[in-house]
Write an enzyme that holds these catalytic residues in place. Structure first.
Site, PDB file in Angstrom:
ATOM      1  CG  HIS A   1      -0.350  -0.151   2.811  1.00  0.00           C
ATOM      2  ND1 HIS A   1      -1.088   0.337   3.584  1.00  0.00           N
ATOM      3  CD2 HIS A   1       1.078   0.688   2.346  1.00  0.00           C
ATOM      4  CE1 HIS A   1       0.109   0.448   4.678  1.00  0.00           C
ATOM      5  NE2 HIS A   1       0.727   0.480   4.433  1.00  0.00           N
TER       6      HIS A   1
ATOM      7  CB  CYS B   1       4.623   5.533   5.282  1.00  0.00           C
ATOM      8  SG  CYS B   1       5.024   4.551   6.309  1.00  0.00           S
TER       9      CYS B   1
ATOM     10  CG  HIS C   1       5.481   0.577   2.245  1.00  0.00           C
ATOM     11  ND1 HIS C   1       4.819   2.273   2.003  1.00  0.00           N
ATOM     12  CD2 HIS C   1       5.251   0.666   3.248  1.00  0.00           C
ATOM     13  CE1 HIS C   1       4.027   2.184   3.038  1.00  0.00           C
ATOM     14  NE2 HIS C   1       4.136   1.391   3.728  1.00  0.00           N
TER      15      HIS C   1
ATOM     16  CG  HIS D   1       3.398  -3.622   6.455  1.00  0.00           C
ATOM     17  ND1 HIS D   1       4.429  -2.452   6.940  1.00  0.00           N
ATOM     18  CD2 HIS D   1       2.499  -2.527   5.847  1.00  0.00           C
ATOM     19  CE1 HIS D   1       4.360  -2.004   6.955  1.00  0.00           C
ATOM     20  NE2 HIS D   1       3.148  -1.303   5.669  1.00  0.00           N
TER      21      HIS D   1
ATOM     22  CG  HIS E   1      -0.197 -12.831  -1.911  1.00  0.00           C
ATOM     23  ND1 HIS E   1       0.068 -13.650  -0.884  1.00  0.00           N
ATOM     24  CD2 HIS E   1       1.982 -13.275  -2.506  1.00  0.00           C
ATOM     25  CE1 HIS E   1       1.471 -14.342  -0.501  1.00  0.00           C
ATOM     26  NE2 HIS E   1       2.046 -14.085  -1.313  1.00  0.00           N
TER      27      HIS E   1
ATOM     28  CD  GLU F   1       1.275  -0.562   8.819  1.00  0.00           C
ATOM     29  OE1 GLU F   1       0.041   0.048   7.979  1.00  0.00           O
ATOM     30  OE2 GLU F   1       2.220   0.683   9.396  1.00  0.00           O
TER      31      GLU F   1
END
Length: 205
Positions: free
Chosen positions: A13, A23, A28, A30, A68, A136
């Site tokens: 995201h 961010c 990137h 998680h 995914h 996260e």
């Protein structure tokens, strides 16, 4: 009485408008951990709040829909959204910024609706989602509580159209019409049968 069931998903995201520029400006990912806390007014015939096996149905499929996939706020530019649609089969469009806090609120909203739309057959007590916790990273989490469902400052942008899963995600669900059935039921919950039914287990004693 409270029980906890954990799930996980991997996703990418961008969290727009946040202080961290990494961010806010870069795609990137998680490895998310989701914890769902359920309460009940009494225990079922097996002495449980809810059999953990019953989490493997609609709730598990729903959370797996996030896995995914790229998640993006619907305020992203049309160019960016078209790029994701073209190059990623699995994606989730949200009406809120994809922060851990918003994930917790969104999951709280939908899991509450799934429980209300499910028929249980083992003398379960009145089941409610107490909270949803979203990690996260290993260093912190966001947790949304049942009382937050009544807070317009938190839930004002979360509604039935908050999530739009890509076709590839929906087709992988055991029931591709799962969310449509959920929404249809809640439009007239007192005049329809609950769409998600759990079988009655054999009673040995």
């Amino acid at each position: 009485m409270v029980i906890r069931r954990s799930f996980g998903f991997c996703a990418s995201h961008i969290v727009r408008n946040c202080t961290s520029q990494r961010c806010a400006n870069s795609i990137h990912g998680h490895n998310y951990k989701v914890e769902i806390f359920i309460t009940a007014s009494s225990l079922d015939s097996a002495g449980m709040v809810l059999d953990f096996g019953l989490f493997k149905t609609q709730i598990a499929d729903f959370i797996d829909g996030f896995d995914h996939a790229h998640h993006f706020w619907d305020k992203e530019s049309l160019e960016f959204r078209d790029f994701i649609d073209k190059y990623s089969a699995r994606y989730v469009e949200l009406s809120v910024n994809p922060s851990a806090e918003n994930y917790a609120l969104v999951l709280l909203f939908y899991i509450d609706k799934f429980l209300e739309a499910s028929a249980f057959a083992n003398s379960e007590g009145a089941l409610q989602v107490a909270s949803v916790r979203v990690h996260e990273t290993d260093h912190g989490y966001a947790e949304a509580f049942r009382a937050d469902l009544e807070n317009p400052a938190l839930m004002g942008h979360i509604h039935w159209d908050t999530l739009k899963f890509s076709e590839a995600i929906c087709l992988e669900w055991k029931d591709p019409q799962m969310l449509h059935k959920l929404k249809t039921y809640h439009q007239n919950p007192h005049t329809q049968e609950k769409p998600f039914k759990n079988s009655t287990p054999p009673h040995q004693v």
